[in-house]
Design a protein around this motif. Structure first.
Motif: not given
Length: 224
Positions: A155-157, A161-166, A182-186, A214-216
């Motif tokens: 989960r991003p901070a 940060a979520v939208e940036a990764l998407v 997006r739902a998964s990151l949240h 970066q994301r796992y």
């Protein structure tokens, strides 16, 4: 704030089509390489792919270790149908690779009670209302000395940060994949939260947790 896992369970026809066409080759291959490095080359015995989805990891496990028996578990019938379709194209694997519907975490191991020598999953935790129950199930399913490799989104901070990764990772993907990502990151966890889950399941000190790229995040180790 109540955590709301991704709700779709991969049952929409557009999801199945999008995930079936997506290329996860690099991450799937890296996961098997990681398992091979942990176990010294060959985990042997019975292997289970938790949250197998379209069967990518399960098929790779069966191809890579010809003496292993592999079981892929998933809660979504349409994704299991896609996995079965892919298995039918490789009839030589049918005796060693099977797929079964199971809602995770497992309430009771039931017919899965026979111990597994390796448990793997790629991106499962964020789907679950009770991720701690998953680790309890892993402890029940795994034979002493079994290897575990579970990778998931981290989960991003912040929402920004979520939208940036998407935008970075899914900018050119179909809308259904952008929505799911997006739902998964949240719904994903931080490494610290997963450490707490392992402590509650009695697996602290056996399984390790660390950020990966970066994301796992990754959970790995040997069950005592």
């Amino acid at each position: 704030m109540q955590r709301i896992p991704e709700p779709e369970l991969m049952n929409g026809a557009d999801q199945v089509q999008a995930y079936g066409a997506a290329d996860f080759d690099a991450s799937d291959q890296a996961m098997l390489d990681r398992l091979s490095a942990l176990c010294g080359g060959d985990p042997g015995g019975r292997l289970v792919d938790l949250g197998c989805g379209p069967g990518n990891i399960s098929l790779r496990l069966a191809r890579r270790w010809p003496l292993a028996r592999v079981l892929g578990l998933d809660g979504a019938p349409r994704m299991l149908a896609l996995a079965q379709e892919r298995l039918a194209a490789e009839p030589g694997l049918a005796e060693r690779l099977q797929f079964q519907q199971a809602l995770l975490p497992l309430a009771e191991p039931g017919p899965l009670a026979a111990a597994f020598s390796a448990v793997v999953s790629n991106s499962l935790l964020h789907h679950l209302h009770d991720p701690g129950g998953l680790w309890r199930a892993v402890a029940q399913l795994a034979a002493p000395g079994a290897f575990v490799v579970v990778q998931d989104l981290r989960r991003p901070a912040s929402p920004a940060a979520v939208e940036a990764l998407v935008a970075e990772q899914m900018g050119g993907a179909p809308e259904v994949l952008r929505h799911d990502y997006r739902a998964s990151l949240h719904a994903a966890f931080t490494p610290e939260e997963v450490v707490g889950q392992l402590e509650q399941a009695g697996l602290a000190g056996q399984l390790q947790v660390a950020p990966r790229q970066q994301r796992y995040l990754e959970v790995w180790g040997r069950i005592a």
